[in-house]
Design a protein around this motif. Structure first.
Motif, short mmCIF file in Angstrom:
data_model
loop_
_atom_site.label_atom_id
_atom_site.label_comp_id
_atom_site.label_asym_id
_atom_site.label_seq_id
_atom_site.Cartn_x
_atom_site.Cartn_y
_atom_site.Cartn_z
N ASN A 133 0.81 -1.21 0.00
CA ASN A 133 0.00 0.00 0.00
C ASN A 133 0.86 1.27 0.00
OD1 ASN A 133 -2.53 1.28 -0.07
ND2 ASN A 133 -2.58 1.53 2.15
N THR A 134 1.95 1.24 -0.75
CA THR A 134 2.73 2.45 -0.97
C THR A 134 2.57 2.80 -2.44
OG1 THR A 134 4.94 3.44 -0.85
CG2 THR A 134 4.86 1.06 -1.26
N ASP A 135 1.97 3.94 -2.71
CA ASP A 135 1.53 4.28 -4.07
C ASP A 135 0.65 3.17 -4.64
OD1 ASP A 135 2.84 6.70 -3.98
OD2 ASP A 135 4.63 5.97 -5.04
N ASP A 136 -0.21 2.64 -3.77
CA ASP A 136 -1.24 1.66 -4.14
C ASP A 136 -0.67 0.32 -4.63
OD1 ASP A 136 -3.00 3.72 -3.61
OD2 ASP A 136 -3.16 4.34 -5.70
N ALA A 137 0.55 -0.02 -4.20
CA ALA A 137 1.15 -1.28 -4.64
C ALA A 137 2.18 -1.75 -3.62
CB ALA A 137 1.80 -1.09 -6.00
N VAL A 138 2.74 -2.94 -3.86
CA VAL A 138 3.87 -3.44 -3.07
C VAL A 138 5.14 -2.98 -3.77
CG1 VAL A 138 5.07 -5.46 -2.16
CG2 VAL A 138 2.57 -5.48 -2.32
N LYS A 139 6.00 -2.27 -3.01
CA LYS A 139 7.22 -1.73 -3.61
C LYS A 139 8.39 -1.80 -2.63
CE LYS A 139 4.98 1.57 -6.76
NZ LYS A 139 4.93 2.98 -7.24
N VAL A 140 9.60 -1.76 -3.20
CA VAL A 140 10.81 -1.62 -2.40
C VAL A 140 11.11 -0.14 -2.28
CG1 VAL A 140 13.30 -2.06 -2.33
CG2 VAL A 140 11.72 -3.88 -3.04
N ARG A 141 11.40 0.29 -1.03
CA ARG A 141 11.64 1.71 -0.77
C ARG A 141 12.94 1.92 -0.01
NH1 ARG A 141 8.39 5.16 -3.68
NH2 ARG A 141 6.17 4.91 -3.22
N THR A 142 13.45 3.15 -0.09
CA THR A 142 14.54 3.58 0.79
C THR A 142 13.98 4.67 1.68
OG1 THR A 142 16.26 3.07 -0.84
CG2 THR A 142 16.83 4.63 0.90
N ARG A 143 14.03 4.44 2.99
CA ARG A 143 13.41 5.36 3.95
C ARG A 143 14.47 5.92 4.90
NH1 ARG A 143 8.24 6.54 2.12
NH2 ARG A 143 7.00 4.63 1.87
N ASN A 144 14.29 7.17 5.27
CA ASN A 144 15.15 7.79 6.28
C ASN A 144 14.74 7.29 7.66
OD1 ASN A 144 16.30 9.84 8.16
ND2 ASN A 144 17.00 10.76 6.23
N THR A 145 15.69 6.92 8.47
CA THR A 145 15.35 6.39 9.80
C THR A 145 14.73 7.43 10.71
OG1 THR A 145 17.63 6.78 10.53
CG2 THR A 145 17.12 4.58 9.70
N SER A 146 14.80 8.71 10.33
CA SER A 146 14.17 9.75 11.15
C SER A 146 12.65 9.62 11.16
CB SER A 146 14.56 11.14 10.63
OG SER A 146 14.06 11.35 9.32
N THR A 147 12.09 8.88 10.20
CA THR A 147 10.64 8.70 10.14
C THR A 147 10.19 7.42 10.87
OG1 THR A 147 10.76 7.48 8.05
CG2 THR A 147 10.52 9.88 7.92
N VAL A 148 11.15 6.69 11.42
CA VAL A 148 10.84 5.41 12.07
C VAL A 148 10.50 5.62 13.54
CG1 VAL A 148 11.75 3.16 12.74
CG2 VAL A 148 12.31 4.11 10.48
N VAL A 149 9.35 5.09 13.96
CA VAL A 149 8.95 5.13 15.37
C VAL A 149 9.63 3.98 16.14
CG1 VAL A 149 7.01 4.98 16.97
CG2 VAL A 149 6.77 6.23 14.82
N GLY A 150 9.72 2.83 15.50
CA GLY A 150 10.34 1.68 16.15
C GLY A 150 10.22 0.43 15.29
N TYR A 151 10.80 -0.64 15.79
CA TYR A 151 10.82 -1.91 15.06
C TYR A 151 10.26 -3.02 15.94
CZ TYR A 151 14.27 0.68 12.27
OH TYR A 151 14.91 1.64 11.50
N GLY A 152 9.45 -3.86 15.33
CA GLY A 152 8.97 -5.07 15.99
C GLY A 152 9.80 -6.25 15.51
N TYR A 153 10.23 -7.09 16.43
CA TYR A 153 11.12 -8.20 16.08
C TYR A 153 10.40 -9.54 16.21
CZ TYR A 153 14.52 -4.47 16.98
OH TYR A 153 15.19 -3.27 16.97
N PRO A 154 10.10 -10.18 15.08
CA PRO A 154 9.56 -11.54 15.13
C PRO A 154 10.60 -12.52 15.70
CG PRO A 154 9.11 -10.52 13.01
CD PRO A 154 10.11 -9.64 13.71
N GLU A 155 10.17 -13.71 16.04
CA GLU A 155 11.05 -14.70 16.65
C GLU A 155 11.73 -15.54 15.57
OE1 GLU A 155 9.29 -16.88 19.91
OE2 GLU A 155 7.87 -15.25 20.26
N TYR A 156 12.81 -15.02 15.03
CA TYR A 156 13.58 -15.76 14.03
C TYR A 156 14.65 -16.61 14.72
CZ TYR A 156 11.55 -12.36 10.74
OH TYR A 156 10.69 -11.60 10.01
N PRO A 157 15.04 -17.73 14.10
CA PRO A 157 16.13 -18.52 14.67
C PRO A 157 17.44 -17.76 14.63
CG PRO A 157 15.55 -19.32 12.49
CD PRO A 157 14.51 -18.31 12.85
N GLN A 158 18.29 -17.97 15.62
CA GLN A 158 19.57 -17.27 15.68
C GLN A 158 20.58 -17.91 14.74
OE1 GLN A 158 19.94 -14.45 17.46
NE2 GLN A 158 17.77 -14.66 17.98
#
Length: 252
Positions: free
Chosen positions: A227-252
């Motif tokens: 849902n970015t420009d009404d589609a699935v896309k790869v983007r480059t984002r500035n981290t200043s716009t990031v509120v935080g990150y959620g971490y799924p439980e991936y294997p180490q």
């Protein structure tokens, strides 16, 4: 009373049993007469059909013909679980790389003329939609043409069976879920769920969500978003716009 609950026909069973007993007595008497008339055979004396060891009961008679064909396999120990290749693959824990690969494979998928997407249609069939409608009011049908960035993230996690991904359509609620699980932070990691705010800070001001592909190391991150420009896309984002990150439980 229906036939299914009818009493069993014990009378007929008793009649059959009586006949069997009578037959057994008759057959037993005949057998005794034959045994008396016939000469005794030593248990150690082989006959034409079986060797002496089998007659003595020391070795079970070998199975032949159809009986041997249907013999139980040697490795049928109920305490030993033999996993097939498919079962072993099914038990494989999905990694961050798996999540990124699936998400990127959807690049180019766009919404329809009414503002929905295949991710909206899928989401409406899930328990996530029912839970969201109960929490926020409205109905499951309200998700048909709603913003679907978080539905896309939820779809990716659900398709792979990612543990600790969560699922929602309302980005602030999804972020709060990660916080409640103790899986929230400020470090961009591949496969992490990244939450953005364009005009403010704080979880309640989250506007958008995506998945981290990589940290570019220059204050930006590469992401894949729905849902970015009404589609699935790869983007480059500035981290200043990031509120935080959620971490799924991936294997180490």
């Amino acid at each position: 009373m229906s036939p299914r609950h009818a009493k069993p026909l014990f009378a007929s069973k008793k009649k059959c049993l009586t006949g069997l007993v009578a037959g057994a007595v008759t057959a037993g008497a005949a057998a005794m007469a034959v045994a008396t008339a016939a000469p005794a055979v030593s248990a150690q004396t082989p006959t034409a059909s079986r060797p002496a060891a089998h007659q003595a009961g020391q070795v079970p008679a070998p199975r032949t013909g159809k009986a041997a064909k249907h013999a139980r396999p040697v490795n049928d120990n109920p305490h030993i679980k033999v996993h097939t290749v498919a079962e072993q693959k099914a038990k494989r824990v999905p990694t961050a790389a798996d999540v990124v690969k699936l998400a990127v494979s959807q690049v180019g998928t766009s919404e329809n003329a009414t503002g929905g997407s295949k991710f909206n249609q899928w989401f409406m069939t899930t328990p996530y939609a029912k839970a969201g409608a109960a929490r926020d009011g409205g109905s499951v049908n309200d998700y048909a043409n709603a913003s679907w960035c978080d539905m896309f993230v939820t779809w990716v996690g659900d398709q792979l069976g990612v543990k600790g991904m969560g699922g929602d359509a309302f980005t602030p609620s999804h972020a709060k879920w990660f916080i409640s699980q103790g899986r929230w932070g400020t470090t961009p990691r591949p496969g992490a769920v990244v939450f953005f705010s364009w005009n403010g800070s704080g979880v309640d001001n989250i506007d958008h969500v995506g998945l981290v592909i990589k940290d570019n190391g220059d204050g930006t991150i590469q992401t894949v978003e729905g849902n970015t420009d009404d589609a699935v896309k790869v983007r480059t984002r500035n981290t200043s716009t990031v509120v935080g990150y959620g971490y799924p439980e991936y294997p180490q």
